[in-house]
Design a protein around this motif. Structure first.
Motif, PDB file in Angstrom:
ATOM      1  N   ALA A 190       0.691  -1.133  -0.043  1.00  0.00           N
ATOM      2  CA  ALA A 190      -0.124   0.053   0.048  1.00  0.00           C
ATOM      3  C   ALA A 190       0.582   1.116  -0.001  1.00  0.00           C
ATOM      4  O   ALA A 190       0.324   2.480   0.260  1.00  0.00           O
ATOM      5  CB  ALA A 190      -0.882   0.009   1.260  1.00  0.00           C
ATOM      6  N   TRP A 191       2.280   1.287  -0.343  1.00  0.00           N
ATOM      7  CA  TRP A 191       2.868   2.239  -0.173  1.00  0.00           C
ATOM      8  C   TRP A 191       2.515   3.352  -1.023  1.00  0.00           C
ATOM      9  O   TRP A 191       3.027   4.370  -0.908  1.00  0.00           O
ATOM     10  CB  TRP A 191       4.402   1.837  -0.568  1.00  0.00           C
ATOM     11  CG  TRP A 191       4.782   1.761  -1.971  1.00  0.00           C
ATOM     12  CD1 TRP A 191       4.349   0.469  -2.702  1.00  0.00           C
ATOM     13  CD2 TRP A 191       5.290   2.495  -2.777  1.00  0.00           C
ATOM     14  NE1 TRP A 191       4.762   0.506  -4.056  1.00  0.00           N
ATOM     15  CE2 TRP A 191       5.356   1.829  -4.148  1.00  0.00           C
ATOM     16  CE3 TRP A 191       6.026   3.725  -2.738  1.00  0.00           C
ATOM     17  CZ2 TRP A 191       6.013   2.477  -5.364  1.00  0.00           C
ATOM     18  CZ3 TRP A 191       6.735   4.347  -3.772  1.00  0.00           C
ATOM     19  CH2 TRP A 191       6.584   3.651  -5.097  1.00  0.00           C
ATOM     20  N   ASP A 192       1.936   3.048  -2.210  1.00  0.00           N
ATOM     21  CA  ASP A 192       1.643   4.085  -3.410  1.00  0.00           C
ATOM     22  C   ASP A 192      -0.044   4.054  -3.323  1.00  0.00           C
ATOM     23  O   ASP A 192      -0.464   4.726  -4.343  1.00  0.00           O
ATOM     24  CB  ASP A 192       2.384   3.793  -4.632  1.00  0.00           C
ATOM     25  CG  ASP A 192       2.122   5.226  -5.270  1.00  0.00           C
ATOM     26  OD1 ASP A 192       1.998   6.281  -5.024  1.00  0.00           O
ATOM     27  OD2 ASP A 192       2.355   4.878  -6.774  1.00  0.00           O
ATOM     28  N   ASP A 193      -0.657   3.770  -2.352  1.00  0.00           N
ATOM     29  CA  ASP A 193      -2.277   3.874  -2.460  1.00  0.00           C
ATOM     30  C   ASP A 193      -2.619   5.207  -2.633  1.00  0.00           C
ATOM     31  O   ASP A 193      -1.994   6.236  -2.150  1.00  0.00           O
ATOM     32  CB  ASP A 193      -2.517   3.237  -1.185  1.00  0.00           C
ATOM     33  CG  ASP A 193      -2.949   1.473  -1.297  1.00  0.00           C
ATOM     34  OD1 ASP A 193      -2.372   1.300  -2.229  1.00  0.00           O
ATOM     35  OD2 ASP A 193      -3.430   1.001  -0.123  1.00  0.00           O
ATOM     36  N   GLU A 194      -3.725   5.645  -3.272  1.00  0.00           N
ATOM     37  CA  GLU A 194      -4.273   6.688  -3.553  1.00  0.00           C
ATOM     38  C   GLU A 194      -4.972   7.144  -2.113  1.00  0.00           C
ATOM     39  O   GLU A 194      -5.310   6.548  -1.385  1.00  0.00           O
ATOM     40  CB  GLU A 194      -5.537   6.411  -4.590  1.00  0.00           C
ATOM     41  CG  GLU A 194      -4.763   6.120  -5.797  1.00  0.00           C
ATOM     42  CD  GLU A 194      -5.943   6.430  -7.133  1.00  0.00           C
ATOM     43  OE1 GLU A 194      -7.085   6.359  -6.874  1.00  0.00           O
ATOM     44  OE2 GLU A 194      -5.610   6.297  -8.016  1.00  0.00           O
ATOM     45  N   LEU A 195      -5.056   8.577  -2.214  1.00  0.00           N
ATOM     46  CA  LEU A 195      -5.829   9.502  -1.014  1.00  0.00           C
ATOM     47  C   LEU A 195      -7.147   9.046  -1.267  1.00  0.00           C
ATOM     48  O   LEU A 195      -7.803   8.892  -2.402  1.00  0.00           O
ATOM     49  CB  LEU A 195      -5.551  10.695  -1.163  1.00  0.00           C
ATOM     50  CG  LEU A 195      -4.133  11.617  -0.900  1.00  0.00           C
ATOM     51  CD1 LEU A 195      -4.073  12.871  -1.219  1.00  0.00           C
ATOM     52  CD2 LEU A 195      -3.277  11.148   0.226  1.00  0.00           C
ATOM     53  N   THR A 196      -7.792   9.106  -0.148  1.00  0.00           N
ATOM     54  CA  THR A 196      -9.475   8.907  -0.202  1.00  0.00           C
ATOM     55  C   THR A 196      -9.887  10.211   0.436  1.00  0.00           C
ATOM     56  O   THR A 196      -9.231  10.684   1.332  1.00  0.00           O
ATOM     57  CB  THR A 196      -9.830   7.361   0.636  1.00  0.00           C
ATOM     58  OG1 THR A 196      -9.355   7.595   2.061  1.00  0.00           O
ATOM     59  CG2 THR A 196      -9.223   6.443  -0.155  1.00  0.00           C
TER      60      THR A 196
END
Length: 851
Positions: free
Chosen positions: A412-418
């Motif tokens: 999840a190091w580059d997961d998107e903002l929510t």
């Protein structure tokens, strides 16, 4: 000369055995100095039944005897079987490895640890490195060197503890993991790596189970020494690394994380950094070194045969109890239970390697009572030693109990903002007479990267009395066009802020549609909401017109339900024109401007005789005792794009061709079939061909920026009938609501000049007069420009009641190519109106008067 006499002081000759002793008799003679020999027991190795001497315990006698036997190359083992038995064994020989072998293993381990450190730091390093600009030097200083120093320290501590109990112990000889070179050199992808430490095992050579131990106390304390050193040093390194880890470093690739033991993680979160778990993604190399030492320490105290924990178990329980089937079965069940808790059976991880080592040791050595070799097993631990050893073991086991995955890849190091936007709360009336509402916005960064976001709010209608106040709470570093909130959100953080709304008008607040525009994850998102007052029933913030046969309806939507009231009384401000006898406007279905309903209708509509009879005063609406004033429609006359089948021809006055005209000359983004505008678009204009006509067919290219047409150029804009076209503003690139909106009808290309503006929307001109006087004296002057080569049908339609008619200068002809000027003079009637429509290719000029 006489013979000499013998001296009475001459020594007597020493007695001796006529037959030399064998080995058995020699050992018996040595033991007889410390024990009372009762009987020779026989067996493979020399054995005697013995008793303690009068002035010592049997255990002390064994220690003294072994001190003697050691010089002879033997050792005695005390057992209890219908009395005390001493069995003599030869001391083990040539167990210690050569010094060059030890140095080789340490050198290779130093190399593999350095490579492992480089792998750990491959995804993130601060500018200039942690300790040095060279990544290899960084890995040596930050990872390999601390581990080597601690392993050497643990080795000497273990030798010192063993020497205190009279045991010669070897050094730790780490086993290097040579496969780490395949990952460090990029031969294998780092995503395959599951044992990233650089060394596989840290055994002692010779094996500790192969050394003779005087008693259980010496075995237990020596076995505890290395795990305790690794644990304490690992904890200090881990905490120091966490303290030195900066608030943020930018990752270049998926990081490999050290998951601190749960209890240590809680301590670090409480006393060092509250975002410790987040910082693990770019942790200081000492964190990885400390995590490796702590993990090895915890594995080493597991009660597995040949492990230090297995020797501690024997020291506390005794050989027979520790090696019993019941104990080993319980250990097997415990190992399998922990394997389940650690998710070993759910996916491949480093626990596979650990479990693959533990199970064979349990199966093959679990019932082996030959190792470790304890010379006096019957001398158990003293009560203080037993309690101290158990306490240290329990504290160590719980304190450094590893996480389910001690090493993991942060997918999840580059997961998107929510983001999450709450619905605005119903506005309530404050003590100061102002209505207040609010809602919250929450932005979450689940990744390990700092990411930007910004947010703003836009109302569908402008001109109402809703005001917006942003409470950004330091989240104001970024914004959309200077408005709203936004910032670069750190990893693992949640930004929460508030939006306050207030209504300060004398009239009651209206229900307004609004849209939140969020710039997030390199894209724009929109969320549509409605802001409404805390009233039973409230109208929307604007009226809108609907064509209905020969009449026109002007409506406003209602929102709410009857809760405290039994009926809804509706009243609209009536006409205030003096001497007017004709009823121009009525509530639909009613004979006047009031109505009563048992339930809340979806809308309230006014029915008018023509589009211009809805006077500005008729915006006032009363629902029961609440008075509202919705806005007038955005355009007095709804826009209609009358476009010939061959499209509009856009040119320049210099080429004797009409240009875009008013409303379109401002530019913007034209799009078809879309309700909302694209946010901050980078949409190009239709490409100009090198040769041939310049054509923009909106059925093919559905969106584009309105181009500037230069002299010598001509654009053919084709729009099919029934298409809904929106024009978005260039000056407000973040506003999702279009600047213009019109429907396309097939008809003649025509421009009209009215009120000092020229436009292609030639149905927009209107006029109304009171008692023969125009509201604006220029309303009655029209000039039609026909850019084509054919005339356009034109007629005048007489509307309204019986009375005087409008005066005009129309000659009764069609609109010929070129300009046609009209001058209109209203009659001296109380109210007169003029508007233009398109009817099957004909331009219809409507003139109405009302008495």
């Amino acid at each position: 000369m006489s013979e000499p006499e013998s001296s009475p002081e001459s020594p007597n000759p020493m007695g001796h055995h006529k037959k030399s002793w064998d080995q058995h008799e020699l050992l018996a003679s040595a033991l007889s100095s410390y024990f009372v020999i009762l009987q020779h027991s026989g067996g493979r190795w020399p054995s005697w039944k013995v008793a303690a001497s009068e002035d010592a315990t049997i255990h002390q006698c064994l220690l003294d005897a072994n001190s003697h036997l050691e010089r002879l190359g033997w050792m005695g083992k005390l057992t209890s079987d219908e009395g005390w038995n001493v069995t003599v064994f030869p001391l083990p020989e040539r167990q210690f490895p050569r010094i060059n072998s030890v140095l080789l293993f340490w050198s290779l381990s130093f190399l593999t640890l350095s490579l492992a450190g480089d792998v750990w730091m491959g995804s993130v390093r601060p500018e200039g490195g942690w300790f040095h600009s060279s990544s290899f030097v960084d890995s040596v200083i930050g990872y390999a060197l601390p581990i080597m120093v601690i392993l050497i320290t643990a080795s000497f501590v273990q030798r010192h503890v063993a020497r205190r109990f009279g045991v010669r112990s070897g050094h730790i000889m780490p086993v290097p993991d040579l496969t780490i070179a395949l990952y460090a050199l990029g031969i294998f992808p780092s995503s395959w790596l599951f044992w990233p430490f650089g060394i596989l095992l840290i055994p002692t050579m010779p094996r500790m189970d192969a050394r003779p131990w005087p008693n259980r106390a010496s075995l237990g304390h020596t076995a505890l020494s290395v795990p305790i050193v690794l644990m304490l040093s690992g904890i200090m390194l881990l905490f120091a690394g966490i303290a030195l880890t900066p608030q943020y470093l930018e990752l270049s690739s998926m990081p490999m994380l050290t998951s601190a033991p749960s209890f240590l993680g809680l301590i670090a979160t409480q006393f060092i950094h509250d975002d410790t778990l987040v910082r693990m993604a770019w942790a200081h190399p000492w964190v990885h070194a400390g995590g490796m030492l702590v993990l090895f320490a915890w594995i080493s105290i597991l009660p597995i045969p040949t492990f230090p924990g297995g020797r501690i178990l024997i020291a506390r329980m005794g050989m027979i109890d520790a090696r019993s089937s019941g104990t080993q079965s319980l250990l097997l069940v415990t190992v399998l239970m922990f394997a389940y808790l650690f998710g070993v059976f759910e996916g491949f991880s480093l626990w596979f390697l650990v479990l693959g080592l533990l199970l064979p040791l349990l199966f093959f050595f679990g019932n082996d009572i030959r190792i470790p070799f304890i010379l006096d097993e019957n001398e158990g631990l003293s009560e203080p030693d037993h309690r101290r050893m158990g306490t240290l073991l329990l504290i160590s086991f719980l304190l450094i109990l590893p996480a389910q995955q001690p090493v993991l890849r942060n997918d999840a190091w580059d997961d998107e903002l929510t983001f999450e936007i709450g619905e605005p709360n119903p506005a309530i009336l404050g003590d100061d007479g102002t209505w207040y509402s609010y809602n919250s916005v929450k932005v979450t960064n689940p990744s390990s990267l700092q990411k930007p976001y910004s947010i703003d709010v836009f109302f569908e209608q402008t001109g109402h009395d809703w005001n917006v106040e942003w409470i950004c709470d330091d989240q104001d570093a970024l914004s959309l066009n200077g408005n709203g909130c936004g910032s670069n959100l750190l990893p693992g953080r949640i930004a929460t802020f508030w939006i306050n709304y207030s209504w300060s008008s004398q009239e009651q607040p209206l229900v307004s549609n609004l849209t939140y525009v969020v710039e997030i994850n390199d894209a724009y998102s929109m969320e549509h909401h409605a802001l409404r007052p805390g009233l039973e029933v409230a109208p929307s913030d604007h009226w809108y017109d609907i064509a209905s046969g020969d009449h026109v309806k002007r409506c406003v939507d209602l929102h709410g339900d009857l809760v405290e009231s039994s009926e809804l009384n509706v009243a609209v401000m009536d006409s205030t024109i003096a001497d007017l006898q004709t009823t121009l406007v009525q509530l639909e279905g009613e004979s006047g401007m009031t109505a009563s309903h048992d339930s809340v209708p979806s809308s309230v509509c006014l029915r008018g005789l023509d589009p211009l009879v809805f006077l500005p005063s008729m915006t006032e609406l009363t629902l029961n005792s609440d008075t509202f004033e919705p806005l007038l429609p955005k355009d007095r006359r709804s826009l209609e794009g009358i476009v010939p089948e061959q499209g509009w021809n856009i040119g320049t006055p210099a080429d004797a061709q009409p240009g875009w005209g008013a409303l379109l000359i401002e530019g913007g983004v034209l799009q078809t079939g879309e309700e909302y505008c694209p946010i901050n678009p980078t949409i190009s204009t239709p490409s100009r061909p090198l040769e041939g006509p310049w054509v923009w067919d909106t059925s093919v290219f559905k969106s584009g920026s309105l181009p500037d047409v230069e002299s010598g150029q001509s654009l053919n804009l084709i729009m099919t009938e029934g298409t809904n076209v929106t024009i978005c503003s260039n000056s407000e690139p973040f506003n999702p609501y279009p600047r213009l909106e019109f429907n396309v009808q097939t008809g003649a290309e025509l421009l009209v000049e009215w009120m000092n503006t020229s436009t292609r929307f030639w149905t927009t001109p209107f006029a109304y007069a009171l008692n023969g006087t125009m509201v604006n004296e220029n309303m009655g002057n029209l000039s039609f420009n026909n850019p084509g080569n054919e005339s356009i049908p034109f007629r005048i339609a007489r509307e309204g009641g019986i009375g005087e008619d409008w005066e005009h200068n129309w000659d009764g002809q069609h609109l010929l190519p070129g300009e046609t000027n009209l001058t209109l003079i209203p009659p001296a009637e109380p109210f007169s109106t003029m508007w233009i429509t398109h009817d099957a290719g004909t331009v219809v000029l409507h003139l109405a008067s009302y008495q």
